[in-house]
Design an enzyme around this catalytic site. Structure first.
Site, PDB file in Angstrom:
ATOM      1  N   CYS A  84       0.708  -1.188   0.200  1.00  0.00           N
ATOM      2  CA  CYS A  84       0.185   0.063   0.032  1.00  0.00           C
ATOM      3  C   CYS A  84       0.917   1.282  -0.060  1.00  0.00           C
ATOM      4  CB  CYS A  84      -1.038  -0.118   1.141  1.00  0.00           C
ATOM      5  SG  CYS A  84      -2.415   0.877   0.862  1.00  0.00           S
ATOM      6  N   HIS A 180      -3.332  -5.174   1.894  1.00  0.00           N
ATOM      7  CA  HIS A 180      -2.824  -5.125   3.010  1.00  0.00           C
ATOM      8  C   HIS A 180      -2.864  -6.902   3.437  1.00  0.00           C
ATOM      9  CE1 HIS A 180      -2.240  -1.024   4.133  1.00  0.00           C
ATOM     10  NE2 HIS A 180      -3.376  -0.639   3.332  1.00  0.00           N
ATOM     11  N   GLU A 182      -1.156  -8.222   5.721  1.00  0.00           N
ATOM     12  CA  GLU A 182      -0.911  -8.319   6.986  1.00  0.00           C
ATOM     13  C   GLU A 182      -2.256  -8.022   7.879  1.00  0.00           C
ATOM     14  OE1 GLU A 182      -0.433  -5.539   5.186  1.00  0.00           O
ATOM     15  OE2 GLU A 182      -0.784  -3.562   6.159  1.00  0.00           O
TER      16      GLU A 182
HETATM   17  N1  GLN Z   1      -3.920   6.474   1.084  1.00  0.00           N
HETATM   18  C1  GLN Z   1      -2.353   6.277   1.665  1.00  0.00           C
HETATM   19  C2  GLN Z   1      -1.258   6.926   1.141  1.00  0.00           C
HETATM   20  O1  GLN Z   1      -1.023   7.628   0.322  1.00  0.00           O
HETATM   21  C3  GLN Z   1      -1.999   4.904   1.592  1.00  0.00           C
HETATM   22  C4  GLN Z   1      -3.129   3.886   2.353  1.00  0.00           C
HETATM   23  C5  GLN Z   1      -2.841   2.714   3.078  1.00  0.00           C
HETATM   24  O2  GLN Z   1      -1.367   2.401   3.198  1.00  0.00           O
HETATM   25  N2  GLN Z   1      -3.490   2.120   3.352  1.00  0.00           N
HETATM   26  O3  GLN Z   1      -0.320   7.111   1.153  1.00  0.00           O
END
Ligand code: GLN
Length: 201
Positions: A84, A180, A182
């Site tokens: 992410c 994710h 995790e």
């Molecule tokens: N929206 C977040 C970001 O830009 C990422 C979201 C997440 O890691 N759950 O940086």
């Protein structure tokens, strides 16, 4: 085996938990080391970059000098798992939001990404996806997930959403996921990652 988890921001404990379970399942003895400062990444066989908030993550990794160490680890082909916000942090290019906030990305995987691209209604959702190295579907959790808008020619696509949206990729020993792994009890992705580290010369 030493696996470092960048412990600046985001789902740190969750990754440590998943990694330790995955290690047990694979029968591998190893240490999982939270990384807050420079000097530890070079001693690790693999690095995990968790999700969280990519602007903060990038800024603090740079301030601590961890950014350079991760670039070096990538060059040495050490396996890296980025999820992410971690995916955003390692991409070559961010989209409009990244430019507006002057995000300095590590650029170790040939991807272009757009932050928070799934919009408000779908900020968080989960769905079953097929991942190339897993036999059974995987329940992927998306939280304000980034969209991968361009995939470099040497980057392998390992999962898509609805056969179109790219959500997981691999380039050499770098695995990047827009979801994710995790946040579920399913440790198959962490197990695959540990096996990848174990195969390194
Ligand atoms: N929206 C977040 C970001 O830009 C990422 C979201 C997440 O890691 N759950 O940086």
């Amino acid at each position: 085996m030493n696996i470092g988890v960048i412990a600046i921001q985001g789902n740190i404990e969750e990754h440590i938990h998943a990694l330790s379970h995955a290690m047990k399942k694979e029968g591998i003895n190893g240490r999982i080391i939270p990384i807050k400062h420079r000097g530890i990444v070079p001693r690790c066989d693999g690095i995990v970059i968790p999700g969280g908030e990519s602007t903060t993550l990038c800024r603090l990794m740079k301030r601590e000098g961890i950014d350079i160490e991760i670039k070096d680890a990538a060059q040495k082909k050490k396996p890296i798992l980025a999820t992410c916000a971690g995916l955003i942090a390692i991409a070559k290019k961010g989209g409009r939001e990244a430019e507006e906030t002057n995000q300095e990305l590590l650029g170790i995987i040939d991807l272009e990404v757009e932050r928070n691209a799934f919009g408000r209604q779908r900020e968080s959702f989960e769905t079953e996806v097929a991942i190339s190295f897993l036999e059974e579907p995987y329940n992927a959790v998306f939280i304000r997930a980034p969209r991968i808008t361009r995939v470099g020619k040497d980057v392998e696509i390992i999962a898509t959403l609805n056969n179109s949206e790219v959500i997981a990729v691999k380039e050499k020993n770098i695995i990047a996921l827009s979801f994710h792994p995790e946040l579920t009890d399913d440790t198959r992705i962490h197990q695959y990652y540990i096996k990848l580290i174990n195969q390194q010369p």
